[in-house]
Design a protein around this motif. Sequence first.
Motif, PDB file in Angstrom:
ATOM      1  N   TRP A 319       0.836  -1.206   0.000  1.00  0.00           N
ATOM      2  CA  TRP A 319       0.000   0.000   0.000  1.00  0.00           C
ATOM      3  C   TRP A 319       0.869   1.254   0.000  1.00  0.00           C
ATOM      4  CZ3 TRP A 319      -0.980   4.042   3.490  1.00  0.00           C
ATOM      5  CH2 TRP A 319      -2.112   4.819   3.212  1.00  0.00           C
ATOM      6  N   LYS A 320       1.999   1.203   0.706  1.00  0.00           N
ATOM      7  CA  LYS A 320       2.939   2.317   0.712  1.00  0.00           C
ATOM      8  C   LYS A 320       3.881   2.263  -0.486  1.00  0.00           C
ATOM      9  CE  LYS A 320       2.875   2.963   5.710  1.00  0.00           C
ATOM     10  NZ  LYS A 320       3.636   2.926   6.978  1.00  0.00           N
ATOM     11  N   LEU A 321       4.340   1.071  -0.815  1.00  0.00           N
ATOM     12  CA  LEU A 321       5.310   0.930  -1.904  1.00  0.00           C
ATOM     13  C   LEU A 321       4.761   1.433  -3.240  1.00  0.00           C
ATOM     14  CD1 LEU A 321       6.682  -2.637  -1.077  1.00  0.00           C
ATOM     15  CD2 LEU A 321       7.989  -0.501  -0.974  1.00  0.00           C
ATOM     16  N   LYS A 322       3.465   1.354  -3.447  1.00  0.00           N
ATOM     17  CA  LYS A 322       2.875   1.711  -4.745  1.00  0.00           C
ATOM     18  C   LYS A 322       2.566   3.198  -4.863  1.00  0.00           C
ATOM     19  CE  LYS A 322      -1.976   1.066  -3.430  1.00  0.00           C
ATOM     20  NZ  LYS A 322      -3.249   0.350  -3.683  1.00  0.00           N
ATOM     21  N   GLN A 323       2.530   3.922  -3.748  1.00  0.00           N
ATOM     22  CA  GLN A 323       2.098   5.324  -3.780  1.00  0.00           C
ATOM     23  C   GLN A 323       3.274   6.277  -3.963  1.00  0.00           C
ATOM     24  OE1 GLN A 323      -1.152   6.681  -1.177  1.00  0.00           O
ATOM     25  NE2 GLN A 323      -0.973   4.707  -0.134  1.00  0.00           N
ATOM     26  N   SER A 324       3.111   7.227  -4.857  1.00  0.00           N
ATOM     27  CA  SER A 324       4.202   8.161  -5.165  1.00  0.00           C
ATOM     28  C   SER A 324       4.615   8.990  -3.952  1.00  0.00           C
ATOM     29  CB  SER A 324       3.802   9.078  -6.319  1.00  0.00           C
ATOM     30  OG  SER A 324       2.638   9.813  -5.999  1.00  0.00           O
ATOM     31  N   LYS A 325       3.667   9.364  -3.094  1.00  0.00           N
ATOM     32  CA  LYS A 325       4.042  10.193  -1.940  1.00  0.00           C
ATOM     33  C   LYS A 325       4.936   9.420  -0.967  1.00  0.00           C
ATOM     34  CE  LYS A 325      -0.010   9.401   1.058  1.00  0.00           C
ATOM     35  NZ  LYS A 325      -1.086  10.069   1.828  1.00  0.00           N
ATOM     36  N   TYR A 326       4.702   8.120  -0.836  1.00  0.00           N
ATOM     37  CA  TYR A 326       5.558   7.302   0.012  1.00  0.00           C
ATOM     38  C   TYR A 326       6.873   6.963  -0.689  1.00  0.00           C
ATOM     39  CZ  TYR A 326       1.879   6.742   3.487  1.00  0.00           C
ATOM     40  OH  TYR A 326       0.945   6.985   4.463  1.00  0.00           O
ATOM     41  N   GLN A 327       6.825   6.779  -2.001  1.00  0.00           N
ATOM     42  CA  GLN A 327       8.065   6.551  -2.751  1.00  0.00           C
ATOM     43  C   GLN A 327       8.997   7.754  -2.615  1.00  0.00           C
ATOM     44  OE1 GLN A 327       6.701   5.752  -6.716  1.00  0.00           O
ATOM     45  NE2 GLN A 327       5.985   3.672  -6.225  1.00  0.00           N
ATOM     46  N   GLN A 328       8.433   8.962  -2.669  1.00  0.00           N
ATOM     47  CA  GLN A 328       9.206  10.189  -2.479  1.00  0.00           C
ATOM     48  C   GLN A 328       9.800  10.229  -1.076  1.00  0.00           C
ATOM     49  OE1 GLN A 328       9.788  13.092  -4.609  1.00  0.00           O
ATOM     50  NE2 GLN A 328      11.218  13.476  -2.952  1.00  0.00           N
ATOM     51  N   LEU A 329       9.002   9.841  -0.083  1.00  0.00           N
ATOM     52  CA  LEU A 329       9.462   9.823   1.303  1.00  0.00           C
ATOM     53  C   LEU A 329      10.601   8.818   1.485  1.00  0.00           C
ATOM     54  CD1 LEU A 329       8.606  11.340   3.881  1.00  0.00           C
ATOM     55  CD2 LEU A 329       7.185   9.371   4.466  1.00  0.00           C
ATOM     56  N   MET A 330      10.483   7.662   0.844  1.00  0.00           N
ATOM     57  CA  MET A 330      11.551   6.654   0.891  1.00  0.00           C
ATOM     58  C   MET A 330      12.842   7.220   0.313  1.00  0.00           C
ATOM     59  SD  MET A 330       9.324   3.364  -0.435  1.00  0.00           S
ATOM     60  CE  MET A 330       7.882   2.806   0.480  1.00  0.00           C
ATOM     61  N   ALA A 331      12.725   7.875  -0.837  1.00  0.00           N
ATOM     62  CA  ALA A 331      13.899   8.452  -1.494  1.00  0.00           C
ATOM     63  C   ALA A 331      14.542   9.536  -0.637  1.00  0.00           C
ATOM     64  CB  ALA A 331      13.498   9.023  -2.854  1.00  0.00           C
ATOM     65  N   GLU A 332      13.724  10.371  -0.015  1.00  0.00           N
ATOM     66  CA  GLU A 332      14.244  11.436   0.837  1.00  0.00           C
ATOM     67  C   GLU A 332      15.033  10.864   2.008  1.00  0.00           C
ATOM     68  OE1 GLU A 332      10.880  13.736   2.013  1.00  0.00           O
ATOM     69  OE2 GLU A 332      10.569  14.620   0.016  1.00  0.00           O
ATOM     70  N   GLU A 333      14.510   9.804   2.604  1.00  0.00           N
ATOM     71  CA  GLU A 333      15.182   9.217   3.765  1.00  0.00           C
ATOM     72  C   GLU A 333      16.501   8.558   3.376  1.00  0.00           C
ATOM     73  OE1 GLU A 333      15.708   9.064   7.561  1.00  0.00           O
ATOM     74  OE2 GLU A 333      13.919   9.953   6.651  1.00  0.00           O
ATOM     75  N   ILE A 334      16.522   7.877   2.236  1.00  0.00           N
ATOM     76  CA  ILE A 334      17.764   7.274   1.759  1.00  0.00           C
ATOM     77  C   ILE A 334      18.781   8.371   1.443  1.00  0.00           C
ATOM     78  CG2 ILE A 334      18.811   5.879  -0.070  1.00  0.00           C
ATOM     79  CD1 ILE A 334      16.030   4.489  -0.356  1.00  0.00           C
ATOM     80  N   ALA A 335      18.324   9.433   0.769  1.00  0.00           N
ATOM     81  CA  ALA A 335      19.213  10.542   0.403  1.00  0.00           C
ATOM     82  C   ALA A 335      19.788  11.228   1.636  1.00  0.00           C
ATOM     83  CB  ALA A 335      18.458  11.551  -0.470  1.00  0.00           C
ATOM     84  N   ASP A 336      18.977  11.444   2.648  1.00  0.00           N
ATOM     85  CA  ASP A 336      19.459  12.093   3.878  1.00  0.00           C
ATOM     86  C   ASP A 336      20.587  11.290   4.519  1.00  0.00           C
ATOM     87  OD1 ASP A 336      17.740  14.200   3.631  1.00  0.00           O
ATOM     88  OD2 ASP A 336      16.273  13.478   5.097  1.00  0.00           O
ATOM     89  N   ASN A 337      20.435   9.976   4.534  1.00  0.00           N
ATOM     90  CA  ASN A 337      21.470   9.132   5.125  1.00  0.00           C
ATOM     91  C   ASN A 337      22.733   9.112   4.280  1.00  0.00           C
ATOM     92  OD1 ASN A 337      20.692   7.309   7.674  1.00  0.00           O
ATOM     93  ND2 ASN A 337      18.840   7.793   6.517  1.00  0.00           N
ATOM     94  N   ILE A 338      22.610   9.189   2.965  1.00  0.00           N
ATOM     95  CA  ILE A 338      23.780   9.251   2.100  1.00  0.00           C
ATOM     96  C   ILE A 338      24.530  10.549   2.344  1.00  0.00           C
ATOM     97  CG2 ILE A 338      24.546   9.423  -0.301  1.00  0.00           C
ATOM     98  CD1 ILE A 338      22.255   7.493  -1.020  1.00  0.00           C
ATOM     99  N   ARG A 339      23.813  11.673   2.479  1.00  0.00           N
ATOM    100  CA  ARG A 339      24.460  12.962   2.769  1.00  0.00           C
ATOM    101  C   ARG A 339      25.185  12.910   4.098  1.00  0.00           C
ATOM    102  NH1 ARG A 339      19.394  14.952   1.137  1.00  0.00           N
ATOM    103  NH2 ARG A 339      19.414  15.642  -1.031  1.00  0.00           N
ATOM    104  N   LYS A 340      24.551  12.335   5.104  1.00  0.00           N
ATOM    105  CA  LYS A 340      25.197  12.242   6.424  1.00  0.00           C
ATOM    106  C   LYS A 340      26.447  11.378   6.354  1.00  0.00           C
ATOM    107  CE  LYS A 340      20.844  12.827   8.943  1.00  0.00           C
ATOM    108  NZ  LYS A 340      19.764  12.120   9.700  1.00  0.00           N
ATOM    109  N   TYR A 341      26.422  10.373   5.533  1.00  0.00           N
ATOM    110  CA  TYR A 341      27.588   9.499   5.382  1.00  0.00           C
ATOM    111  C   TYR A 341      28.781  10.269   4.817  1.00  0.00           C
ATOM    112  CZ  TYR A 341      30.642   5.905   3.449  1.00  0.00           C
ATOM    113  OH  TYR A 341      31.751   5.140   3.130  1.00  0.00           O
ATOM    114  N   PHE A 342      28.545  11.070   3.781  1.00  0.00           N
ATOM    115  CA  PHE A 342      29.634  11.770   3.112  1.00  0.00           C
ATOM    116  C   PHE A 342      30.003  13.099   3.776  1.00  0.00           C
ATOM    117  CE2 PHE A 342      28.354   9.030  -0.503  1.00  0.00           C
ATOM    118  CZ  PHE A 342      29.620   8.509  -0.807  1.00  0.00           C
ATOM    119  N   TYR A 343      29.023  13.757   4.375  1.00  0.00           N
ATOM    120  CA  TYR A 343      29.284  15.094   4.882  1.00  0.00           C
ATOM    121  C   TYR A 343      29.080  15.207   6.389  1.00  0.00           C
ATOM    122  CZ  TYR A 343      29.057  16.357  -0.054  1.00  0.00           C
ATOM    123  OH  TYR A 343      29.270  16.426  -1.407  1.00  0.00           O
TER     124      TYR A 343
END
Length: 343
Positions: A319-343
């Motif tokens: 139900w979450k995996l198929k919805q664009s608003k949750y897909q965006q939220l997933m991407a944001e969370e992954i991106a935030d952790n990648i930034r914290k890793y490098f910076y």
Amino acid sequence: MKRHLVFLLTILVYTLSFSQLINLKGIRFNGNPPQMVIDVEGVIKPRFNIDYDEASRLLFIELPGTEAGSNFKSQVLNGNYIEKVDVVKYANSTGIFTFLNKNVNFQTSYRTDPVRLVMDFSGKGDEKEYTVVIDAGHGGKDPGAVGFNKYLEKDIVFSVANYLRNELVRDFNVVMTRSTDDFVSLAQRPRTGNKSKGDMFISIHANADQSGNGTGFEAFYFSKKSSPYAERVASFENSFGAKYGEDSSDIAQIMGELAYKKNQEESIKLGENLSSTYARKLDMKNRGVHGANFAVLRGFDGPGVLLELGFISNENDVWKLKQSKYQQLMAEEIADNIRKYFY
């Protein structure tokens, strides 16, 4: 005598005109082109000093001999170039503390008619320091797991991968192992990452089980040893190579032992942080971090994680995996952790 008096009066007027403080009318921001503009009252050009600290991204502009008007106020901005501006008014000068976003260049110039000091901003383009490789699992003739209501893994992970690319592209060079719904072999995926000299490999997948009861997010890193559960998950993902005519065992581990250990440590750190924050943000079960012999991770020369975003076979997860608003939220969370890793 008369000539002498005229000369003295001229000098007096000249001296008085430059002893007065220059009035700064205000500060404004333009979006196209991106600029910060300091407007000056009259025709006198103010002097200025600039200092920039790259670590904190603080650009300090000092304007001695100036008096800032009421329109000079500190501001928090939500733009691509400036994060925040703090204005400090001193007795006979003005200090402007400008906090720039990452990967921003600037140039300063005077403009006339009217007189103003202009800061032009631009992105650094290809000068970004790190490269992140995003690997959307499966694709083309390989649908990946077929889940609840026949949702396809390849479609969901491709959508999240594109959201993730959009989140990262401002701060990183981003390389996609596939940019369309095409089949890409397991061997080609890490090869693309190595060719681009990637600093991090993020492989995006969705899990599945036959019962439909499995739920939650988990992260995997490359390990020669694995638990029985992690080995089953890796075998399932690696089996798609054999299904489409590829022997995934031929994908060699190209890292030496020291690099393998270091990359493993870095991958575990990223996976642990991401598992915790992702599960909390998406309100999903945290299934932890596991080491397993994934072919795509084995072939990449650097830290990398394979992320199972949720269970495509589970009604609540999908139900979450198929919805664009949750897909965006997933991407944001992954991106935030990648930034914290490098910076």
